[in-house]
Design an enzyme around this catalytic site. Structure first.
Site, PDB file in Angstrom:
ATOM      1  N   GLY A  17       0.882  -1.198   0.046  1.00  0.00           N
ATOM      2  CA  GLY A  17       0.074  -0.034  -0.033  1.00  0.00           C
ATOM      3  C   GLY A  17       0.878   1.071   0.048  1.00  0.00           C
ATOM      4  O   GLY A  17       1.729   1.123   0.468  1.00  0.00           O
ATOM      5  N   ARG A  72       0.889  -5.024  -6.065  1.00  0.00           N
ATOM      6  CA  ARG A  72       1.460  -6.385  -5.221  1.00  0.00           C
ATOM      7  C   ARG A  72       1.468  -7.257  -6.313  1.00  0.00           C
ATOM      8  O   ARG A  72       0.914  -7.258  -7.182  1.00  0.00           O
ATOM      9  CB  ARG A  72       0.110  -6.509  -4.365  1.00  0.00           C
ATOM     10  CG  ARG A  72      -0.422  -5.612  -3.254  1.00  0.00           C
ATOM     11  CD  ARG A  72      -1.375  -5.782  -2.305  1.00  0.00           C
ATOM     12  NE  ARG A  72      -1.910  -4.754  -1.769  1.00  0.00           N
ATOM     13  CZ  ARG A  72      -1.578  -4.158  -0.630  1.00  0.00           C
ATOM     14  NH1 ARG A  72      -0.476  -4.692  -0.050  1.00  0.00           N
ATOM     15  NH2 ARG A  72      -2.081  -3.225  -0.234  1.00  0.00           N
ATOM     16  N   ASP A 131       5.342  -5.281   5.988  1.00  0.00           N
ATOM     17  CA  ASP A 131       6.128  -6.722   6.175  1.00  0.00           C
ATOM     18  C   ASP A 131       6.046  -7.752   4.762  1.00  0.00           C
ATOM     19  O   ASP A 131       7.060  -8.385   4.766  1.00  0.00           O
ATOM     20  CB  ASP A 131       5.069  -7.392   7.159  1.00  0.00           C
ATOM     21  CG  ASP A 131       5.625  -6.933   8.663  1.00  0.00           C
ATOM     22  OD1 ASP A 131       6.537  -6.260   8.636  1.00  0.00           O
ATOM     23  OD2 ASP A 131       4.602  -7.094   9.427  1.00  0.00           O
ATOM     24  N   THR A 148       4.324   2.613   5.921  1.00  0.00           N
ATOM     25  CA  THR A 148       2.738   2.137   5.961  1.00  0.00           C
ATOM     26  C   THR A 148       2.127   3.398   6.769  1.00  0.00           C
ATOM     27  O   THR A 148       2.712   3.533   7.711  1.00  0.00           O
ATOM     28  CB  THR A 148       2.572   0.997   6.155  1.00  0.00           C
ATOM     29  OG1 THR A 148       1.262   0.698   6.498  1.00  0.00           O
ATOM     30  CG2 THR A 148       3.326   0.386   7.533  1.00  0.00           C
ATOM     31  N   ASP A 174      -0.354   2.569   8.589  1.00  0.00           N
ATOM     32  CA  ASP A 174      -0.797   1.821   9.731  1.00  0.00           C
ATOM     33  C   ASP A 174       0.216   1.786  10.947  1.00  0.00           C
ATOM     34  O   ASP A 174      -0.439   1.339  12.117  1.00  0.00           O
ATOM     35  CB  ASP A 174      -1.150   0.501   9.442  1.00  0.00           C
ATOM     36  CG  ASP A 174      -2.081   0.352   8.289  1.00  0.00           C
ATOM     37  OD1 ASP A 174      -2.981   1.336   7.771  1.00  0.00           O
ATOM     38  OD2 ASP A 174      -2.061  -0.605   7.421  1.00  0.00           O
ATOM     39  N   ASP A 208       2.035  -0.594  11.708  1.00  0.00           N
ATOM     40  CA  ASP A 208       2.044  -2.062  12.378  1.00  0.00           C
ATOM     41  C   ASP A 208       3.133  -2.875  11.894  1.00  0.00           C
ATOM     42  O   ASP A 208       2.794  -4.066  11.985  1.00  0.00           O
ATOM     43  CB  ASP A 208       0.737  -2.512  11.740  1.00  0.00           C
ATOM     44  CG  ASP A 208       0.623  -2.743  10.134  1.00  0.00           C
ATOM     45  OD1 ASP A 208       1.511  -1.948   9.571  1.00  0.00           O
ATOM     46  OD2 ASP A 208      -0.106  -3.278   9.526  1.00  0.00           O
ATOM     47  N   ARG A 216      -5.639  -1.345   9.503  1.00  0.00           N
ATOM     48  CA  ARG A 216      -5.742  -2.852   9.301  1.00  0.00           C
ATOM     49  C   ARG A 216      -5.823  -3.543  10.487  1.00  0.00           C
ATOM     50  O   ARG A 216      -7.046  -3.163  11.138  1.00  0.00           O
ATOM     51  CB  ARG A 216      -3.935  -3.066   8.825  1.00  0.00           C
ATOM     52  CG  ARG A 216      -4.267  -4.516   8.032  1.00  0.00           C
ATOM     53  CD  ARG A 216      -4.506  -4.651   6.530  1.00  0.00           C
ATOM     54  NE  ARG A 216      -3.618  -3.926   5.687  1.00  0.00           N
ATOM     55  CZ  ARG A 216      -2.735  -4.451   5.215  1.00  0.00           C
ATOM     56  NH1 ARG A 216      -2.485  -5.646   5.279  1.00  0.00           N
ATOM     57  NH2 ARG A 216      -1.847  -3.787   4.181  1.00  0.00           N
TER      58      ARG A 216
END
Ligand code: ATP
Length: 320
Positions: free
Chosen positions: A12, A73, A104, A126, A128, A130, A172
């Site tokens: 993303g 992707r 990741d 990202t 996020d 995360d 997410r």
């Protein structure tokens, strides 16, 4: 010393990816390396969509959201045959090192390529936040500032109508954006996937608050919880206060990166080139206690990120 490297953005997109690309390109050129930009993540390697980069290729992009290299992707890259094809393209261009800006999944791909002899360094890109090995990811600050701006606008109209706004934010499976923006916007409640929640408790808090005279409410719902329409309907049924759901969506991924994202992206990009300059690959760059550090990719992928329960507690205590 490595003479030729590539840079790509994968997964993303996130604001600040351009600043990272710029830093990688400019730092590498200054160190006498040749640099290529790979388009659309690993697809660039599989489809030979690669361009040489010079100082001017990255001029004027530090303030732009998105990624000038595009992102994608690639299912093919996840196969052994795909990795071998990517390796062959690296050999064709003489790419000895690669900076992979993504999440990741992109780092797993970077580990695979590293195992085939291409020195790869991952940069956490990202919104996020995360990624376990780093307390900060490129794009996080911009996305949160976008959320704050949007929720402030929603608050204005909630206030006029004595309404509750249930706002679903990205992240997410992580609640970092939800928690921090919840605190920043004075949300009555924040629902995050890391911690259990009870809508009866949320409704009770709203009704108690109503007694103080306050009649407008913000409830932030993390993407990992979802169901914001249902949550709004349930809260309205339980409290009698009109509740509307707003899913902020992809607007959170766009926009000009904040100062913090530009600076961190620049530092991390520069750091990645320093690693490659020293023939160090299979690493992920991160931030720990404000310092830029690096980890082995497998080690980074096996780490767990703690959730800031103290901030959650603060949020619940100081909001009404
Ligand atoms: P985001 O957090 O924004 O989703 P990401 O990097 O985690 O970013 P993914 O879609 O998971 O996004 O991964 C990006 C690309 O990395 C994939 O399209 C694929 O080409 C590669 N990739 C993902 N997982 C693996 C894996 N297990 N092994 C090898 N390559 C992978």
């Amino acid at each position: 010393m490595i003479k030729t490297i590539g840079v790509l953005t994968s997964g993303g997109d996130a604001p600040g990816m351009n600043a990272a690309v710029r830093a990688v390109v400019r730092a590498a050129l200054k160190k006498g390396m040749t640099v290529y930009g790979l388009k659309r993540g690993y697809c660039g390697l599989l489809e030979d969509d690669i361009e040489p980069m010079d100082e001017m290729s990255v001029a004027g992009i530090i303030s732009r959201g998105g990624t000038m290299l595009y992102t994608a992707r690639s299912a093919e890259f996840r196969t052994e045959q795909g990795v071998l094809k990517a390796k062959a393209t690296c050999e064709k261009y003489g790419l000895e090192g690669l900076v992979v800006i993504g999440g990741d999944g992109s780092f797993r791909g970077a580990a695979d390529l590293s195992a085939h002899g291409i020195l790869c360094v991952g940069l956490p890109g990202t919104i996020d936040n995360d990624i376990a090995c780093t307390e900060y990811t490129i794009g996080y600050d911009t996305a949160m500032n976008t959320v704050v701006e949007m929720v402030d606008k929603l608050r204005d109209t909630c206030h006029s109508h004595d309404r509750c706004s249930v706002v679903e934010v990205m992240g997410r499976n992580a609640g970092h954006i939800a928690l921090n923006t919840g605190v920043a916007c004075g949300a009555t409640f924040v629902l995050v996937p890391e911690l259990p929640y009870d809508l009866d408790e949320v409704a009770k808090k709203m009704l108690e608050t109503k007694k103080t005279g306050k009649q407008n409410f913000i409830v932030i719902v993390a993407e990992g919880i979802g169901h914001s329409e249902l949550i709004a309907k349930t809260l309205e049924a339980k409290t009698g206060i009109e509740a509307r759901a707003t899913i902020l969506g992809h607007v959170q991924r766009g926009g000009s990166p904040t100062l913090r994202d530009r600076v961190v992206a620049s530092e991390m990009g520069y750091y990645a080139v320093e690693l490659l300059e020293n023939d160090i690959g299979n690493r992920v760059v991160g931030m720990q206690q404000g310092k830029i550090v690096d980890f082995d990719i497998q080690e980074a992928l096996s780490m767990k990120k703690p959730f800031d329960e103290k901030l959650y507690q603060i949020s619940n205590t100081i909001s009404i």
